[in-house]
Design a protein around this motif. Structure first.
Motif, PDB file in Angstrom:
ATOM      1  N   LEU A 141      36.511  22.478  43.159  1.00 14.74           N
ATOM      2  CA  LEU A 141      36.683  21.610  44.315  1.00 14.74           C
ATOM      3  C   LEU A 141      38.171  21.330  44.526  1.00 14.74           C
ATOM      4  O   LEU A 141      38.877  20.949  43.581  1.00 14.74           O
ATOM      5  N   ASN A 142      38.645  21.548  45.738  1.00 15.63           N
ATOM      6  CA  ASN A 142      40.048  21.287  46.120  1.00 15.63           C
ATOM      7  C   ASN A 142      41.049  22.139  45.343  1.00 15.63           C
ATOM      8  O   ASN A 142      42.238  21.810  45.303  1.00 15.63           O
ATOM      9  N   GLU A 143      40.587  23.221  44.751  1.00 19.98           N
ATOM     10  CA  GLU A 143      41.469  24.109  43.982  1.00 19.98           C
ATOM     11  C   GLU A 143      42.028  25.192  44.912  1.00 19.98           C
ATOM     12  O   GLU A 143      41.277  26.039  45.414  1.00 19.98           O
ATOM     13  N   TYR A 144      43.337  25.187  45.115  1.00 20.39           N
ATOM     14  CA  TYR A 144      43.941  26.226  45.943  1.00 20.39           C
ATOM     15  C   TYR A 144      43.977  27.544  45.177  1.00 20.39           C
ATOM     16  O   TYR A 144      44.409  27.598  44.020  1.00 20.39           O
ATOM     17  N   VAL A 145      43.497  28.586  45.818  1.00 23.42           N
ATOM     18  CA  VAL A 145      43.483  29.920  45.228  1.00 23.42           C
ATOM     19  C   VAL A 145      44.064  30.911  46.228  1.00 23.42           C
ATOM     20  O   VAL A 145      44.066  30.682  47.443  1.00 23.42           O
ATOM     21  N   LEU A 146      44.555  32.016  45.697  1.00 27.10           N
ATOM     22  CA  LEU A 146      44.995  33.138  46.512  1.00 27.10           C
ATOM     23  C   LEU A 146      43.904  34.193  46.451  1.00 27.10           C
ATOM     24  O   LEU A 146      43.658  34.796  45.404  1.00 27.10           O
ATOM     25  N   LEU A 147      43.232  34.396  47.573  1.00 28.43           N
ATOM     26  CA  LEU A 147      42.229  35.445  47.686  1.00 28.43           C
ATOM     27  C   LEU A 147      42.879  36.681  48.287  1.00 28.43           C
ATOM     28  O   LEU A 147      43.493  36.620  49.351  1.00 28.43           O
ATOM     29  N   SER A 148      42.762  37.799  47.579  1.00 27.99           N
ATOM     30  CA  SER A 148      43.193  39.100  48.088  1.00 27.99           C
ATOM     31  C   SER A 148      41.941  39.960  48.200  1.00 27.99           C
ATOM     32  O   SER A 148      41.263  40.193  47.195  1.00 27.99           O
ATOM     33  N   ALA A 149      41.619  40.410  49.401  1.00 25.94           N
ATOM     34  CA  ALA A 149      40.399  41.181  49.620  1.00 25.94           C
ATOM     35  C   ALA A 149      40.736  42.507  50.279  1.00 25.94           C
ATOM     36  O   ALA A 149      41.343  42.533  51.355  1.00 25.94           O
ATOM     37  N   ILE A 150      40.359  43.599  49.623  1.00 24.70           N
ATOM     38  CA  ILE A 150      40.585  44.939  50.164  1.00 24.70           C
ATOM     39  C   ILE A 150      39.243  45.463  50.661  1.00 24.70           C
ATOM     40  O   ILE A 150      38.341  45.762  49.869  1.00 24.70           O
ATOM     41  N   LEU A 151      39.112  45.520  51.978  1.00 22.77           N
ATOM     42  CA  LEU A 151      37.856  45.887  52.620  1.00 22.77           C
ATOM     43  C   LEU A 151      37.922  47.356  53.045  1.00 22.77           C
ATOM     44  O   LEU A 151      38.760  47.727  53.868  1.00 22.77           O
ATOM     45  N   PRO A 152      37.039  48.205  52.504  1.00 19.67           N
ATOM     46  CA  PRO A 152      37.107  49.633  52.830  1.00 19.67           C
ATOM     47  C   PRO A 152      36.433  50.004  54.140  1.00 19.67           C
ATOM     48  O   PRO A 152      36.812  50.972  54.795  1.00 19.67           O
ATOM     49  N   ASN A 153      35.406  49.234  54.527  1.00 19.12           N
ATOM     50  CA  ASN A 153      34.610  49.645  55.687  1.00 19.12           C
ATOM     51  C   ASN A 153      33.869  48.455  56.276  1.00 19.12           C
ATOM     52  O   ASN A 153      32.640  48.435  56.311  1.00 19.12           O
ATOM     53  N   ALA A 154      34.610  47.472  56.761  1.00 21.31           N
ATOM     54  CA  ALA A 154      33.979  46.286  57.347  1.00 21.31           C
ATOM     55  C   ALA A 154      33.239  46.677  58.619  1.00 21.31           C
ATOM     56  O   ALA A 154      33.756  47.413  59.468  1.00 21.31           O
TER      57      ALA A 154
END
Length: 208
Positions: A141-154
């Motif tokens: 809860l309320n934890e800042y994170v860095l999301l890196s998402a590599i999407l091959p075929n959205a």
């Protein structure tokens, strides 16, 4: 959100979060009651989880891409019943299945905040603060994170890209964002590490 000049707001309510890429993909909201709030002191954009969201008109990303986002899930109480989804990003408009990324989903594990991907491609890879994500990863809860998402075929749809909702009428995300970057290619490991290093240093995030 670290540059107030990218935020157009009235009394803290955001009408436009400007795109810095030069491509004109600005995120906007004209309806006052649906506008997220800008927290100048904390350099963040706050979505209330009730009806706040932004749309990027004419921007319907699909196929291969990479997304980076600094955010925190701020839903204090995880629901014991009902259907709740904290949408981060979606491209859905009714013309196809579309795709979405979520920071919480009661159809997953109701008791945990987790990252969920829908129709982004079977070989989607993602990272939290530089560590590759798995089904066991949770966020606080309320934890800042860095999301890196590599999407091959959205999966393609009519769009547009929306931040904080699914089709602007349901599943409003209770999240707070500091920065969002969309890239129109799947980044290599070297590219990803470079961007993550820059963002982690900028926002003071430690490896998860």
């Amino acid at each position: 959100a670290s540059e107030p000049s990218t935020i157009t707001e009235t009394n803290g309510a955001i009408t436009k979060w400007s795109d810095k890429s030069g491509k004109g993909n600005h995120a906007t909201q004209s309806t006052i009651l649906k506008q997220p709030i800008f927290d100048d002191a904390n350099q963040s954009v706050i979505f209330d989880g009730t009806n706040d969201h932004l749309s990027v008109s004419g921007f319907n990303p699909s196929g291969s891409m990479t997304i980076y986002a600094i955010f925190a899930n701020t839903r204090e109480v995880l629901p014991s019943s009902g259907d709740v989804v904290d949408a981060l990003f979606t491209v859905t408009g009714g013309g196809g299945p579309g795709w979405s990324i979520e920071s919480y989903n009661t159809w997953g594990v109701r008791s945990d905040r987790k990252i969920y991907f829908y129709k982004t491609g079977e070989s989607t890879t993602w990272f939290l603060n530089g560590t590759q994500g798995t089904n066991s990863h949770t966020i606080g809860l309320n934890e800042y994170v860095l999301l890196s998402a590599i999407l091959p075929n959205a999966s393609a749809d009519l769009g547009p890209l929306r931040i904080g909702t699914f089709r602007d009428s349901a599943f409003f995300g209770r999240n707070t964002f500091k920065e969002i970057i969309f890239c129109d290619t799947a980044h290599s490991e070297e590219q990803r590490i470079g961007v993550e290093g820059y963002l982690s240093h900028k926002w003071g995030l430690a490896k998860k």
